[in-house]
Scaffold this active site. Sequence first.
Site, mmCIF file in Angstrom:
data_model
loop_
_atom_site.group_PDB
_atom_site.id
_atom_site.type_symbol
_atom_site.label_atom_id
_atom_site.label_comp_id
_atom_site.label_asym_id
_atom_site.label_seq_id
_atom_site.Cartn_x
_atom_site.Cartn_y
_atom_site.Cartn_z
ATOM 1 N N SER A 1 -7.232 0.254 7.383
ATOM 2 C CA SER A 1 -6.826 1.508 6.728
ATOM 3 C C SER A 1 -6.440 2.549 7.771
ATOM 4 O O SER A 1 -6.727 3.730 7.608
ATOM 5 C CB SER A 1 -7.948 2.056 5.833
ATOM 6 O OG SER A 1 -8.397 1.067 4.947
ATOM 7 N N GLN B 1 0.815 -1.215 0.000
ATOM 8 C CA GLN B 1 0.000 0.000 0.000
ATOM 9 C C GLN B 1 0.843 1.257 0.000
ATOM 10 O O GLN B 1 0.352 2.347 -0.250
ATOM 11 C CB GLN B 1 -0.968 -0.024 1.198
ATOM 12 C CG GLN B 1 -0.392 0.404 2.547
ATOM 13 C CD GLN B 1 0.457 -0.638 3.248
ATOM 14 O OE1 GLN B 1 1.332 -1.235 2.658
ATOM 15 N NE2 GLN B 1 0.225 -0.853 4.525
ATOM 16 N N GLY B 2 2.145 1.108 0.304
ATOM 17 C CA GLY B 2 3.039 2.255 0.252
ATOM 18 C C GLY B 2 3.228 2.949 1.580
ATOM 19 O O GLY B 2 3.653 4.103 1.630
ATOM 20 N N VAL C 1 -7.541 5.238 3.266
ATOM 21 C CA VAL C 1 -8.338 5.019 2.051
ATOM 22 C C VAL C 1 -8.047 3.662 1.397
ATOM 23 O O VAL C 1 -8.585 3.335 0.354
ATOM 24 C CB VAL C 1 -8.107 6.185 1.056
ATOM 25 C CG1 VAL C 1 -6.723 6.086 0.415
ATOM 26 C CG2 VAL C 1 -9.198 6.270 -0.004
ATOM 27 N N GLY C 2 -7.236 2.844 2.052
ATOM 28 C CA GLY C 2 -6.798 1.600 1.408
ATOM 29 C C GLY C 2 -7.904 0.620 1.079
ATOM 30 O O GLY C 2 -7.962 0.071 -0.016
ATOM 31 N N GLU C 3 -8.774 0.389 2.040
ATOM 32 C CA GLU C 3 -9.825 -0.617 1.820
ATOM 33 C C GLU C 3 -10.996 -0.080 1.024
ATOM 34 O O GLU C 3 -11.700 -0.829 0.349
ATOM 35 C CB GLU C 3 -10.409 -1.065 3.171
ATOM 36 C CG GLU C 3 -9.439 -1.705 4.106
ATOM 37 C CD GLU C 3 -10.049 -1.784 5.495
ATOM 38 O OE1 GLU C 3 -10.584 -2.846 5.818
ATOM 39 O OE2 GLU C 3 -10.015 -0.779 6.228
ATOM 40 N N ALA D 1 -4.964 13.843 7.248
ATOM 41 C CA ALA D 1 -5.211 12.612 6.501
ATOM 42 C C ALA D 1 -6.018 11.582 7.278
ATOM 43 O O ALA D 1 -5.963 11.515 8.498
ATOM 44 C CB ALA D 1 -3.870 11.980 6.093
#
Lengths: 164, 792, 300
Positions: B540, B499-500, B747-749, B744
């Site tokens: 996330s 995911q970074g 937002v991954g999932e 922030a």
Amino acid sequence: MAHHKISVTVNGSVESVDVPSNMTLLTMLREKLGLTGTKNGCTAGECGACTVFLNGEPVNSCLVLAVECDGAEVRTVESLARNGQLDPIQQSVIDHNAVQCGFCTPGVLISARALLDRNPDPTEEEIRDALVGNLCRCTGYIRILDAVKDAARVGAAPGTGGSR
Amino acid sequence: MDTVETTTPRPHQENAAPRPVGESVTRLDAHEKVTGEAVFADDLQFGPNMLYARIKRSPHPHARILKIDASQALALPGVKTVVTGQSTPGFIGLYLKDRHIFCTDRARFVGDPVAGVAAVTEEIAERALDLIHVEYEVLPPVLDPEDGVRPDAELLHPELGSYEVANFIFPQPGTNIPNLFKIRKGDVDQALSEAAAVVHHTFRVPHVQHVPIEPHVAIAKVDERGRVTLWGSSQSPFAQRNLIASALGISQADLEVVAPYVGGGFGCKAGVSMEALAVAIAMQVRGRPVKLRLTREEEFYTTFVRQGLVAHFTMACDAEGNLTAMDNKFYWDGGAYAEYGVNMTRGAGYSSSGPYDVPNVRTDSFCVYTNHPVGGPMRGFGQPEMQCGLEQCINHLALEIGMDPMDFRRRNCVKEGSNLVTGMKMHATGIGECIEKAAEAIGWGHKDPPSAPHKRRGKGIAAMWKAPAMSPNAGSSAWIEMSEDGKCTLGLGGQELGQGTFTVMAQMAAATLGIPYDWVRIASPVDTKYSPYEWQTVASRLTWSMGNAVVAAAKDARRQILELVARSWEETPEDLDIVNGNVISAKSGRSSSLKGLVVYGLAKPGDQGWIGGPILGRGSFMPTYVTGLDPETGQGQRAVVHYTTGAQAVEVEVDLETGRVQVLRGASAFDMGKAINPDLVNVQMEGGLVQGISTALFECLQLKDGVVRNPSFVDYRIATSADAPRDMQSIIVEVPQDDGPFGARGVGEHSMVPTMPAIANAIHDALGIHPGAPPFTAEKVYLAMVDAGLVK
Amino acid sequence: MREAHPGLPDFDYVRPADLEEASRFLAQNPQTARPFMGGTDTFVRLRDGFWKETRYLVDVKNLDGRSEITFDPQKGLTVGAAVSMNQVVANPRVGSHYSLLAQAAHRVASYQLRTRATLVGNVCNASPAGDTLGACLLFGGVLRVHGVEGFRDEPLASFFQGPGRTALKPGDIVTAIRFPLPVPGSVGHYEKLGRNLLSDLAIVGVTVLGHPDSSTASGYRFHLALASVGPVPVVLPDLLTQAPVTPEALEEAAGQAMESCHPIDDVRGSARYRKLMVRNLSRRALTRVWEGLQSGYRGE
């Protein structure tokens, strides 16, 4: 079970390896030669993570016996960069954020390099077709397709990468 | 020590986030991942002393274990040990301790580990499995969650009432229900009776698998004193340390988990699934590393699956198109053990209105034990399955009262201050903007002609929301250690799954500290002995939670540096800044490189000694404000930390001759507060959309009598390079999170949550048929068209 | 439940010096020895626990003269047993005279699998879902087989006996597949329906070959073969000969294809869907070929 002494050229170096009959090329690379860049994702020729060049053509190394490679020439992801210089496809994959977890990446790079070697200017359909045997669960593929397209534009610098 | 005096004025940017936050810098891990150098767990070398483990598994969905005879296996040359449930009597589990490492008295799913072998080769270990003889008494299985809640159902966990459980999970002793989460808000019956339109639908969403390309692998070694080292492909090194240590009755300090790069997780490498097996086996062969790696086939049926769901929705609105009521019943197929899945049940419950402002909501969300594979977390944590039906009902309701489904969503979506189903007040959110922008991106309202006479096109949209579903007090920590030349090493316990996260953490550290991005190194692999604590890489939550810890650590380091230099320069820290790796004084104009001073401190004038010392920044973060919810009503002050919201819109084309659905284009718009690295956010949205398309069109774990009939890539198809739509647009919406680093949130999932219903709604737009539950395979769509009289 | 092994089971790799030795060895060990070429099916099946009795894998791909594609303008095409699918796809002679074969070969799995998979292997594997079986049948393929008693020919028409079962006997090694020259003006098409767009096994596969024929009332002759709808490929020869070829006639022929097959339910698809798809895809393939015959289209 019989063992076989084979001689195989891996990434340009001649290796003499003792392999049992049922050892795959994948296992030989990873466990006999310590070349762990090539990954095992399914052991069934479905995911493509183990793709390497065998005599210049990409194969699923999980579906090749090591003993069949006696006298053969094998190239893995570790051979793509030369003297610190990335193959254009490697650089393009970085530039396009086409790598996430990175587990499929070695196989993708080999398939892509093989495509560009036989077809320096592939269409998008040809790229999709060439990569259909490399499953990726992270990227959604489009970045990979774009990376291959751009690498084709750049071309391969002489003496880098590939199976030539 | 290098000290450079300059008079360059300090560049001052008040409004923009400091560089490189907000920039699409190159991933930290990209280079080693394209050269084959990146190390994954199976790549670690342990030498010839290593043993290989294989697992004997139950062939029955439900059976009492009468006898295990391992004598023949133990006699096989090369076999070093056979382990059964007798050696691991303790319970394990994240939210509910309901699982043994190896089965003790009964097996509860096909694949349940009954015994483990360690041998000198994988082949011998495999051969030994056939020599372990297990006598079973087959018991009737529970194969459907709605059957499982019946009063006369076979009880799978008669001891449920005695299991240790987190205080926000509500097991129902004497039943197959390890968690029941309820929402009671307003008066649903009254609202339904007054509604202008009501829709009712039932969806049976099948199990799917995560399918990371890297299978699970764990290597365990136990020393003579019983101290354990575990290397594995893990999203949860610290949770594994805690859960396995607890199950074995050893100190967490005596269990070290080392976690190199993860070759894809999506939830299946969270918590503990197979790792404890390797540890339990290694306990019996002390001093020798024991490697357990799962075959791809085992991946499909022995590790966590995404739970199946039977969901009943009744939904109503008034004549103006305002949602007035929802009445939901969810039956989650929790599988044999619900140690993790119980929290999906809860998450689905407290988000059961979808991202809408609904005054009257009644929800019963049941987690149900079945004799199916173990339900666990998967990207979206229950929300894709639940919102798949919910968002189809929203669509239907909008059409029922003659409203455009996009307008209907826009009208009803949550806004800042909305009173949510749990009584929590909604924070500022960009969902309205996400809905509009996603719709606009695919030309909402225009119907393009199909590409051939035998095809039909349609457009669909779905909105979503999802909160990090986790323990309320899941914490993060980080440290920053400076090296002599001013570069730094960032210690963190969150895991790089692709995911970074390493990259965005380095960006936040660099921005906060005031050094270039390429000066930051990550202390990897994550190692619980050396890395700072991180709850798990799930939900996330890292960008937000670990990001806060990293920013705190960077601030701490920065403060120490500035105080040191201020003292030396006889200035105040407030007048100093670190810019591009140099300490700069706005007041005096002096400047100094970080070189040397961050390790050796600074000399006092006239060789009169030194001040300072090695700089070590530390930071931690834990949300402290999440409150409990009432077991009967689900009401409370603050159910979750926050919600990430968004929407997807897709255009599909359906082949009337085959039923094949092709997604022509898709637009994703999500509000992640602040995109620390916009292009990494974009690729999350693209990857999530394609994973969503894959689950929408192809994926289904075909269970029959408890047996997975398609445990291979041959018959469990996922999207390939040929299936991804060329036209994918990713839209970043930024409504800042009040307690997020630089605003922030995760937002991954989220990017695969609305995909299934967006596609379903597009199919409906194309054909006028409600496709129901996924996967919308060519066969399912074609036969639905036949049944509807559309084709023959 | 399939319990796939982490690796391949024990066996000895045997590389005979010549065909005689290979046939002899295989015939002497009928239960325990298996020939293999690309291995793409063999290794997967061994790992899956089929063929538990296998003790010897006999590598028959490096024996003489088996890695070539030859074309004779009088006799037709010969594809050696060791010729890979990719070589079939890329061969210009195949492309110009047997493009249907190239089209079908291209639809097998993935590029890297096709590097190893062979056309002859695909035929000998006798999977009901085999992509190239239809094309090989419709082109009148004949296998050249070396057995303990020497060489013989096996026409494909009588070769397939069931899933994985063929007319081959212990000791038999296929050395090549030969195809006569196609009838001039032949046009072919392979229509494959998988679950996703590429690389999947066929839920249904329809192969059609058509050509002008002055002896029929319609002036044409169509042959059709079906994959994945029975234990062996279903062949419907000599379609659309009686009356002028019209959309209605094509539809009727497609219906005939549907009626002729008896598929089963499995994880890939239901019998009901398969039958309907046989009709629709047969119509599609027949129409493509018909259009090709009228326009000079030679297949993809």
